[in-house]
Write an enzyme that holds these catalytic residues in place. Structure first.
Site, PDB file in Angstrom:
ATOM      1  N   ASP A   1     -62.559  -4.738 -66.969  1.00  0.00           N
ATOM      2  CA  ASP A   1     -61.622  -3.685 -66.576  1.00  0.00           C
ATOM      3  C   ASP A   1     -61.952  -3.169 -65.176  1.00  0.00           C
ATOM      4  O   ASP A   1     -61.961  -1.962 -64.945  1.00  0.00           O
ATOM      5  CB  ASP A   1     -61.669  -2.551 -67.616  1.00  0.00           C
ATOM      6  CG  ASP A   1     -60.431  -1.657 -67.549  1.00  0.00           C
ATOM      7  OD1 ASP A   1     -59.386  -2.101 -67.020  1.00  0.00           O
ATOM      8  OD2 ASP A   1     -60.507  -0.501 -68.011  1.00  0.00           O
TER       9      ASP A   1
ATOM     10  N   GLY B   1     -60.131   7.715 -74.274  1.00  0.00           N
ATOM     11  CA  GLY B   1     -61.209   8.667 -74.411  1.00  0.00           C
ATOM     12  C   GLY B   1     -61.021   9.827 -73.459  1.00  0.00           C
ATOM     13  O   GLY B   1     -60.223   9.764 -72.531  1.00  0.00           O
TER      14      GLY B   1
END
Ligand code: ATP
Length: 323
Positions: free
Chosen positions: A157, A47
């Site tokens: 993450d 992104g």
């Protein structure tokens, strides 16, 4: 508070409020046209993050949606993860404000973090963190992560690129949206044939490394314990100023981690209790890794111990020999 008050009013049958379960996702759906996008802050694998405006300053992560191919996570999963995200409210977590949920315009809108990421501090600026500062940072990460886990949310993450430091305050970003933001739109992921981006491997617990298959990262067995392993790596970076297994090729790291071989701590000049935290986070068996509340308690005891030994000179850690 808002979600709680919805719960409360619901229990009391207050018809002014919709039932939380049926609370429409529309409430978190931000029409794309309402967003103002300014400059690009950064591009990740999946992104592009813009500084934006939506009733004030925000960060907008626009997901790269090139094609909704067959093994892609469906829109429902995106919505499900957004639904999880909206339930978070903690001073060490980025504030989720909403999402654009109409493909191909999928975006996540959060508060705009000030300051720099730990990654920038440690790896780009080479800022040195004293033991005391590292402990304060690690305590706040443990607090934010403990909260996420208590709510049943796995970060998946956790890494220094996703931890901001705003005037000494830790703000964790990018949690709970791993499936959609990391794996769905992975066509343009930079990395090797296993789809492993640089700097990602050293956060992966042995059970994740052992489960790595080309193009199958979506099904990795993430858990609270894999988050704790990743936290161990962040703790190592804070203390040593570099990644574990620095300079080694992915194959070597995969082989070692998969077999339970850890980064040597021989060159690290730190006290036993500081190294013990690494060991308890990096334990080979997931069940032997500490949980965040216990890590927090351990970390809270560290500075006092150390200051008691040397009140006027906070301990500085030496970097390992090759740094
Ligand atoms: P990866 O794709 O591997 O996750 P990344 O974490 O760098 O890498 P993004 O999460 O897409 O990728 O972030 C891109 C950039 O935007 C980074 O520099 C990040 O620090 C910045 N960023 C992300 N969220 C925010 C935010 N809420 N406020 C300010 N900057 C942000």
């Amino acid at each position: 508070q808002r979600a709680d008050s919805l719960d409360m009013s619901n229990k009391h049958g207050d018809s002014r409020w919709p039932r939380q379960n049926s609370l429409s996702m529309k409430e978190w759906d931000i029409p794309y046209d309402e967003l103002k996008l300014f400059e690009v802050i950064g591009r990740g694998r999946f992104g592009t993050v813009y500084r934006g405006s939506w009733h004030g300053a925000v960060a907008v992560k626009l997901l790269h949606v090139h094609s909704l191919h067959s093994d892609c996570v469906p829109l429902d999963t995106f919505k499900h993860e957004v639904a999880t995200f909206r339930k978070t409210r903690h001073e060490n977590l980025v504030l989720f404000m909403g999402a654009c949920m109409k493909p191909p315009r999928l975006a996540i809108v959060t508060s705009l973090c000030k300051g720099m990421t730990l990654y920038t501090h440690i790896h780009l600026r080479k800022d040195k963190f004293t033991a005391n500062k590292s402990v304060l940072v690690a305590q706040q990460i443990s607090q934010g992560m403990g909260y996420l886990h208590a709510r049943g949310i796995i970060h998946k993450d956790l890494k220094t690129k996703n931890i901001f430091l705003e005037n000494g305050k830790v703000v964790i970003t990018d949690f709970g949206l791993f499936s959609v933001t990391k794996m769905c739109f992975g066509n343009n992921a930079r990395g090797d044939s296993l789809g492993i981006p640089a700097g990602w491997l050293c956060y992966l617990a042995p059970e994740l490394v052992r489960a790595l298959r080309p193009h199958a990262s979506l099904h990795l067995p993430f858990s609270k314990a894999t988050d704790v392993y990743a936290f161990g790596t962040v703790w190592y970076e804070l203390l040593c100023g570099e990644y574990p297994f620095k300079g080694q090729p992915p194959e070597a790291i995969i082989w070692q981690v998969g077999k339970g071989v850890k980064q040597s701590l021989a060159n690290m000049q730190a006290s036993r209790d500081i190294k013990d935290i690494l060991m308890v986070c990096w334990a080979y068996r997931a069940s032997e890794r500490a949980e965040f509340p216990r890590l927090l308690t351990t970390l809270q005891k560290l500075p006092r111990k150390r200051l008691a030994r040397s009140p006027s000179h906070p301990v500085h850690l030496s970097r390992s020999a090759d740094s």
